[in-house]
Motif scaffolding. Sequence first.
Motif, PDB file in Angstrom:
ATOM      1  N   UNK A 125      24.635  37.838  32.369  1.00  0.00           N
ATOM      2  CA  UNK A 125      25.183  37.009  33.443  1.00  0.00           C
ATOM      3  C   UNK A 125      26.695  37.078  33.435  1.00  0.00           C
ATOM      4  N   UNK A 126      27.309  36.678  34.561  1.00  0.00           N
ATOM      5  CA  UNK A 126      28.759  36.521  34.594  1.00  0.00           C
ATOM      6  C   UNK A 126      29.123  35.216  33.895  1.00  0.00           C
ATOM      7  N   UNK A 127      30.334  35.161  33.360  1.00  0.00           N
ATOM      8  CA  UNK A 127      30.767  33.961  32.650  1.00  0.00           C
ATOM      9  C   UNK A 127      30.826  32.764  33.600  1.00  0.00           C
ATOM     10  N   UNK A 128      30.580  31.597  33.023  1.00  0.00           N
ATOM     11  CA  UNK A 128      30.608  30.280  33.670  1.00  0.00           C
ATOM     12  C   UNK A 128      29.399  30.007  34.560  1.00  0.00           C
ATOM     13  N   UNK A 129      28.554  31.028  34.839  1.00  0.00           N
ATOM     14  CA  UNK A 129      27.344  30.793  35.614  1.00  0.00           C
ATOM     15  C   UNK A 129      26.384  29.908  34.822  1.00  0.00           C
ATOM     16  N   UNK A 130      26.295  30.144  33.520  1.00  0.00           N
ATOM     17  CA  UNK A 130      25.400  29.356  32.685  1.00  0.00           C
ATOM     18  C   UNK A 130      25.787  27.881  32.724  1.00  0.00           C
ATOM     19  N   UNK A 131      27.090  27.603  32.684  1.00  0.00           N
ATOM     20  CA  UNK A 131      27.555  26.221  32.728  1.00  0.00           C
ATOM     21  C   UNK A 131      27.241  25.583  34.084  1.00  0.00           C
ATOM     22  N   UNK A 132      27.372  26.358  35.154  1.00  0.00           N
ATOM     23  CA  UNK A 132      27.056  25.846  36.487  1.00  0.00           C
ATOM     24  C   UNK A 132      25.578  25.492  36.607  1.00  0.00           C
ATOM     25  N   UNK A 170      37.576  36.425  32.910  1.00  0.00           N
ATOM     26  CA  UNK A 170      36.309  36.914  33.448  1.00  0.00           C
ATOM     27  C   UNK A 170      35.623  37.766  32.393  1.00  0.00           C
ATOM     28  N   UNK A 171      34.331  37.583  32.239  1.00  0.00           N
ATOM     29  CA  UNK A 171      33.565  38.370  31.273  1.00  0.00           C
ATOM     30  C   UNK A 171      32.082  38.273  31.567  1.00  0.00           C
ATOM     31  N   UNK A 172      31.282  38.650  30.574  1.00  0.00           N
ATOM     32  CA  UNK A 172      29.817  38.602  30.707  1.00  0.00           C
ATOM     33  C   UNK A 172      29.239  37.849  29.522  1.00  0.00           C
ATOM     34  N   UNK A 173      28.015  37.368  29.703  1.00  0.00           N
ATOM     35  CA  UNK A 173      27.336  36.637  28.641  1.00  0.00           C
ATOM     36  C   UNK A 173      25.899  37.137  28.534  1.00  0.00           C
ATOM     37  N   UNK A 174      25.457  37.415  27.284  1.00  0.00           N
ATOM     38  CA  UNK A 174      24.081  37.824  27.013  1.00  0.00           C
ATOM     39  C   UNK A 174      23.256  36.569  26.728  1.00  0.00           C
ATOM     40  N   UNK A 175      22.104  36.462  27.370  1.00  0.00           N
ATOM     41  CA  UNK A 175      21.246  35.287  27.168  1.00  0.00           C
ATOM     42  C   UNK A 175      19.868  35.726  26.705  1.00  0.00           C
ATOM     43  N   UNK A 176      19.178  34.800  26.032  1.00  0.00           N
ATOM     44  CA  UNK A 176      17.794  35.014  25.600  1.00  0.00           C
ATOM     45  C   UNK A 176      17.159  33.641  25.384  1.00  0.00           C
ATOM     46  N   UNK A 177      15.871  33.623  25.164  1.00  0.00           N
ATOM     47  CA  UNK A 177      15.185  32.374  24.896  1.00  0.00           C
ATOM     48  C   UNK A 177      15.551  31.854  23.503  1.00  0.00           C
ATOM     49  N   UNK A 178      15.723  30.562  23.369  1.00  0.00           N
ATOM     50  CA  UNK A 178      16.031  29.970  22.070  1.00  0.00           C
ATOM     51  C   UNK A 178      14.913  30.226  21.063  1.00  0.00           C
ATOM     52  N   UNK A 179      13.688  30.317  21.556  1.00  0.00           N
ATOM     53  CA  UNK A 179      12.555  30.526  20.649  1.00  0.00           C
ATOM     54  C   UNK A 179      12.589  31.912  20.008  1.00  0.00           C
ATOM     55  N   UNK A 180      13.305  32.844  20.610  1.00  0.00           N
ATOM     56  CA  UNK A 180      13.379  34.207  20.072  1.00  0.00           C
ATOM     57  C   UNK A 180      14.458  34.247  18.988  1.00  0.00           C
ATOM     58  N   UNK A 181      14.066  33.875  17.775  1.00  0.00           N
ATOM     59  CA  UNK A 181      15.037  33.761  16.671  1.00  0.00           C
ATOM     60  C   UNK A 181      15.509  35.108  16.143  1.00  0.00           C
ATOM     61  N   UNK A 182      14.866  36.195  16.551  1.00  0.00           N
ATOM     62  CA  UNK A 182      15.277  37.515  16.060  1.00  0.00           C
ATOM     63  C   UNK A 182      16.508  38.045  16.779  1.00  0.00           C
ATOM     64  N   UNK A 183      16.883  37.419  17.896  1.00  0.00           N
ATOM     65  CA  UNK A 183      18.035  37.885  18.675  1.00  0.00           C
ATOM     66  C   UNK A 183      19.217  36.966  18.419  1.00  0.00           C
ATOM     67  N   UNK A 184      20.190  37.462  17.659  1.00  0.00           N
ATOM     68  CA  UNK A 184      21.393  36.681  17.358  1.00  0.00           C
ATOM     69  C   UNK A 184      22.668  37.457  17.678  1.00  0.00           C
ATOM     70  N   UNK A 185      22.671  38.754  17.376  1.00  0.00           N
ATOM     71  CA  UNK A 185      23.839  39.595  17.595  1.00  0.00           C
ATOM     72  C   UNK A 185      23.480  40.721  18.553  1.00  0.00           C
TER      73      UNK A 185
END
Length: 611
Positions: free
Chosen positions: A217-224, A136-151
Amino acid sequence: MKDMTEQKNSILFRTSSLFIFAVLFSFSLHLSSPSFAIESNKNKTSEKITVGYIELSQSNVHNELIDQTKTWLAADLNGDVEFKSLTVDGLSEAIKDHDIDFVLSTSGFYREHLSDGLKDLATSVFDRGPNPNKSLGSVFIALKDNTSLKELKDLEGKSVSTLPESSFVGWQIAAREIGTATGTDPHKFFGSVRYQPMPMNNIVEDVLAGRSDAGILTTCLLEELKQKKYQGIEKIKVINEKKSSDFFCAHSTKLYASYTLSVLPGVSGEMARKVTNALLAMPPSDKNSFFWSIGTDFHEVDALLKDLQIGSFFYLRNLTLRKFLEKYWSFLMMAAFVLFGLCLHTLRTQQLVRIRTEQLSQAFQRQLQLQQEAAESCQRLEKAERQIALQHISGVLAHELKQPLTSMGYFIGGVIRRLRKKDPDVEDMIKTLEKVAGLTKYSSLIIENVREATKQKIKKESLDIDKFTARTLNSLKETFLIKRNCSLTWKSEPYLKFFCSPFELNLVLTNLVKNAVEAADGPNGQVRVQIHSIQVRNRKLLKITVSDNGKGSPENIKKHFSMPFSSEKPEGLGLGLSIIKRIAESYEGRVEVEAERPKGVRITVYMKMMS
């Protein structure tokens, strides 16, 4: 007799009272004994139990675990089980009020309520996370177009959407990762935080709509969501994605023990055993193969609670001496070590200061002695310099006055010869005497300029180079060249103005021409003079070139620039060329000596033209 009967009745009453009190006391002890509690709990095995769990969004993959657990326990316990879906705060209240018997929650919620007596029975796993201690963990998401956010560090100062701070997977796991990775308070890391209620789809919508730069988000939600082809999900990327050999969902944080089922203290051991056996016997779910296992390591969960100072570690927020010592012990030890080092350094410094003071005292005495010796040496040097200066001034006077005095001697001799004639030509003698007067004036000018040079008060003026050159070289023709077998020609730039000392420019021209004439003296001897201005980078220079076709060599001439008072002529003083060099350098210029083809020497003097 009556008194004895009353006495017996009184004793009997007291005895019976004591017996009744003893019976009641024994019964009360029996009610409070562990055996009685076990018997009463045994009676509860046949009663209905209540399981409280944290409500999840419809797209959360762990809904499958909850549905499977509901169905399985209801069947195993013959329907004597009730499930209550509660918010995080509502579940906390239910635990405190003992309204539920079992808790199905995240491992973070379970460890946060250890002080309420919760005890874990089983921890869930599934096909994407088969390790019960890290699923169980968390995941940080952003828009792919926002190239300034990587880390993670790129999120500093940005806006983020997440679940409320009480959410283990929505905020707490992510907050600890931010603090660990950046060393920054997660509450101060982001520019703004939008706390969204369930479902987590709200967070995704914030990112897609641009209301927030990132989401948690919580992990695996993105895959769902991807499997369900959620609208716009293809525009989402993962920030700071990590890799794991035994977890198969995208995650940006450390992994923790997954959903845990725990029991409250009021439930009997028999019921807890029965529920545990039922959970461990539950078959995997159909879609994601959720089933129950045993969690053995909650260390990372406890570390998270401690870092965030929540749950059983909330006391850390109230600073106490003990807390201060525990938290800053290493720094205090370091400070003590540094203080000890400073004390040693102070003692050592004092010792060095004493030694250095003695050395400085000795050095000061030595310096006084050296200063006295230096003063005596300076006096001797000044005396020698005065002698050299007098020698140099006398040499300059002798060198420069020789030519006009010699010419005056020739002119005066000529006048005397004409006077001895019976009918002397008066007009011719007057012209000769005027030349003598001019030479006398020139000699006075030399003496005056030498005197002013010694006082560093040379007068300068704007000269017309064409006229000045003609006047100077014509004078040389009439005096110095009168007995020379050599021709002198010159060419100067018309209307050229040069701000300088007439005396110094006269010295340069006179000495250059005299040396050239002496070198070229003989049949077909020629001396040429050219004067014009040139531009070198950002500097405007006056260029004086004197060339001859004599037998001199550039090497011999260069020696005289650095060796004054040396001359190859028996009557010479060796000062002419050194005077030219000194004057050129005083005008930020230089002197160049080159061979002239087919024979002879060409000397060029450069002098900076002042505005």
